[in-house]
Design a protein around this motif. Structure first.
Motif, PDB file in Angstrom:
ATOM      1  N   SER A  18       0.829  -1.216   0.000  1.00  0.00           N
ATOM      2  CA  SER A  18       0.000   0.000   0.000  1.00  0.00           C
ATOM      3  C   SER A  18       0.859   1.260   0.000  1.00  0.00           C
ATOM      4  O   SER A  18       0.528   2.243  -0.657  1.00  0.00           O
ATOM      5  N   GLY A  19       1.969   1.214   0.701  1.00  0.00           N
ATOM      6  CA  GLY A  19       2.878   2.366   0.704  1.00  0.00           C
ATOM      7  C   GLY A  19       3.499   2.588  -0.660  1.00  0.00           C
ATOM      8  O   GLY A  19       3.624   3.719  -1.124  1.00  0.00           O
ATOM      9  N   PHE A  20       3.850   1.487  -1.312  1.00  0.00           N
ATOM     10  CA  PHE A  20       4.423   1.563  -2.656  1.00  0.00           C
ATOM     11  C   PHE A  20       3.419   2.183  -3.625  1.00  0.00           C
ATOM     12  O   PHE A  20       3.760   3.071  -4.406  1.00  0.00           O
ATOM     13  N   LEU A  21       2.142   1.752  -3.537  1.00  0.00           N
ATOM     14  CA  LEU A  21       1.116   2.270  -4.441  1.00  0.00           C
ATOM     15  C   LEU A  21       0.906   3.761  -4.248  1.00  0.00           C
ATOM     16  O   LEU A  21       0.801   4.508  -5.222  1.00  0.00           O
ATOM     17  N   SER A  22       0.844   4.210  -2.991  1.00  0.00           N
ATOM     18  CA  SER A  22       0.621   5.647  -2.791  1.00  0.00           C
ATOM     19  C   SER A  22       1.830   6.451  -3.245  1.00  0.00           C
ATOM     20  O   SER A  22       1.694   7.598  -3.668  1.00  0.00           O
ATOM     21  N   GLU A  23       3.002   5.837  -3.222  1.00  0.00           N
ATOM     22  CA  GLU A  23       4.215   6.514  -3.656  1.00  0.00           C
ATOM     23  C   GLU A  23       4.245   6.744  -5.165  1.00  0.00           C
ATOM     24  O   GLU A  23       4.809   7.727  -5.640  1.00  0.00           O
ATOM     25  N   ILE A  24       3.621   5.836  -5.933  1.00  0.00           N
ATOM     26  CA  ILE A  24       3.730   5.922  -7.397  1.00  0.00           C
ATOM     27  C   ILE A  24       2.502   6.549  -8.056  1.00  0.00           C
ATOM     28  O   ILE A  24       2.388   6.522  -9.276  1.00  0.00           O
ATOM     29  N   ILE A  25       1.577   7.133  -7.268  1.00  0.00           N
ATOM     30  CA  ILE A  25       0.443   7.858  -7.858  1.00  0.00           C
ATOM     31  C   ILE A  25       0.993   9.000  -8.719  1.00  0.00           C
ATOM     32  O   ILE A  25       1.886   9.733  -8.286  1.00  0.00           O
ATOM     33  N   GLY A  26       0.453   9.110  -9.932  1.00  0.00           N
ATOM     34  CA  GLY A  26       0.901  10.175 -10.836  1.00  0.00           C
ATOM     35  C   GLY A  26       2.015   9.734 -11.764  1.00  0.00           C
ATOM     36  O   GLY A  26       2.314  10.410 -12.737  1.00  0.00           O
ATOM     37  N   ALA A  27       2.615   8.594 -11.493  1.00  0.00           N
ATOM     38  CA  ALA A  27       3.732   8.126 -12.313  1.00  0.00           C
ATOM     39  C   ALA A  27       3.220   7.292 -13.492  1.00  0.00           C
ATOM     40  O   ALA A  27       2.141   6.717 -13.420  1.00  0.00           O
ATOM     41  N   PRO A  28       3.998   7.229 -14.588  1.00  0.00           N
ATOM     42  CA  PRO A  28       3.638   6.312 -15.664  1.00  0.00           C
ATOM     43  C   PRO A  28       3.883   4.872 -15.214  1.00  0.00           C
ATOM     44  O   PRO A  28       4.956   4.575 -14.681  1.00  0.00           O
ATOM     45  N   VAL A  29       2.876   4.008 -15.387  1.00  0.00           N
ATOM     46  CA  VAL A  29       2.983   2.638 -14.886  1.00  0.00           C
ATOM     47  C   VAL A  29       2.612   1.618 -15.974  1.00  0.00           C
ATOM     48  O   VAL A  29       1.949   1.955 -16.951  1.00  0.00           O
ATOM     49  N   THR A  30       3.061   0.404 -15.762  1.00  0.00           N
ATOM     50  CA  THR A  30       2.672  -0.740 -16.586  1.00  0.00           C
ATOM     51  C   THR A  30       1.870  -1.685 -15.709  1.00  0.00           C
ATOM     52  O   THR A  30       2.330  -2.063 -14.643  1.00  0.00           O
ATOM     53  N   VAL A  31       0.652  -2.029 -16.131  1.00  0.00           N
ATOM     54  CA  VAL A  31      -0.214  -2.944 -15.388  1.00  0.00           C
ATOM     55  C   VAL A  31      -0.409  -4.197 -16.230  1.00  0.00           C
ATOM     56  O   VAL A  31      -0.937  -4.130 -17.336  1.00  0.00           O
ATOM     57  N   LYS A  32       0.048  -5.336 -15.713  1.00  0.00           N
ATOM     58  CA  LYS A  32      -0.104  -6.587 -16.466  1.00  0.00           C
ATOM     59  C   LYS A  32      -1.157  -7.437 -15.776  1.00  0.00           C
ATOM     60  O   LYS A  32      -1.047  -7.726 -14.585  1.00  0.00           O
ATOM     61  N   LEU A  33      -2.187  -7.814 -16.496  1.00  0.00           N
ATOM     62  CA  LEU A  33      -3.264  -8.630 -15.930  1.00  0.00           C
ATOM     63  C   LEU A  33      -2.900 -10.117 -16.012  1.00  0.00           C
ATOM     64  O   LEU A  33      -1.942 -10.510 -16.655  1.00  0.00           O
TER      65      LEU A  33
END
Lengths: 79, 99
Positions: A18-33
């Motif tokens: 959860s800390g990692f997720l809040s840290e990367i808000i606003g960043a370009p991300v890759t989401v693999k399903l």
């Protein structure tokens, strides 16, 4: 550091999920399903179900770009 | 039985160390067979440094190598791995030479 439950109480720890997720808000991300489909975009928000909102989203199937979405919601259960 | 090490305690001891993650079989081989015409690359295994995890065993990993069933490897600097499809965790990471 005993049980993971104790670790997740310290909400600001950028090392836990959860800390990692809040840290990367606003960043370009890759989401693999689970399916292997990939979404690339700017991470707008994440909630406790790991539902994800992306901006300027590009969908890749088998490495090839298939679609473009302005805003996209990815339901958390898709991994 | 004070010396018994619970499963999640074992993983807690791995924080900061290399760890090898094997995903559930039905998200790998079998699924890959069903979808072989579309040849979507399905994820089989990850190896990386464990930074943290939560009650669902969602994990944050650093310096990750992703191995799919086709044998391809992808390097990823930092990832959040959903705990839903994890089958097995091996402390110490992959055997030398496999990464």
């Amino acid at each position: 550091m005993s049980a993971p439950a104790a670790a997740s109480n310290g909400a600001a720890d950028a090392r836990d999920p959860s800390g990692f997720l809040s840290e990367i808000i606003g960043a370009p991300v890759t989401v693999k399903l689970n399916s292997g489909v990939v979404y690339k975009g700017e991470l707008q928000s994440v909630d406790g179900y790991m539902n994800i909102a992306l901006e300027q989203t590009k969908e890749y199937v088998d490495g090839k770009m298939r679609r473009n979405y302005g805003d996209a919601f990815v339901r958390g259960n898709n991994g | 039985m004070a010396s018994q090490l619970l499963p999640l305690e074992l993983i807690d001891r791995c924080v900061g160390s290399r760890i090898w993650v094997i995903m559930k079989g039905d998200k790998g081989m079998h699924h890959a067979h069903m979808l072989e015409q579309t040849s979507i690359d399905l994820i089989a295994e990850f190896s990386g440094t464990l930074l943290g995890f939560d009650d669902f065993v969602n994990m944050v990993l650093e310096d990750v190598t992703e191995h799919d069933y086709s044998g391809a490897q992808t390097k990823l600097p930092k990832i959040l791995l959903n705990g839903n499809n994890i089958c097995m965790l091996i402390p110490g990471g992959m055997p030398d030479g496999d990464e």
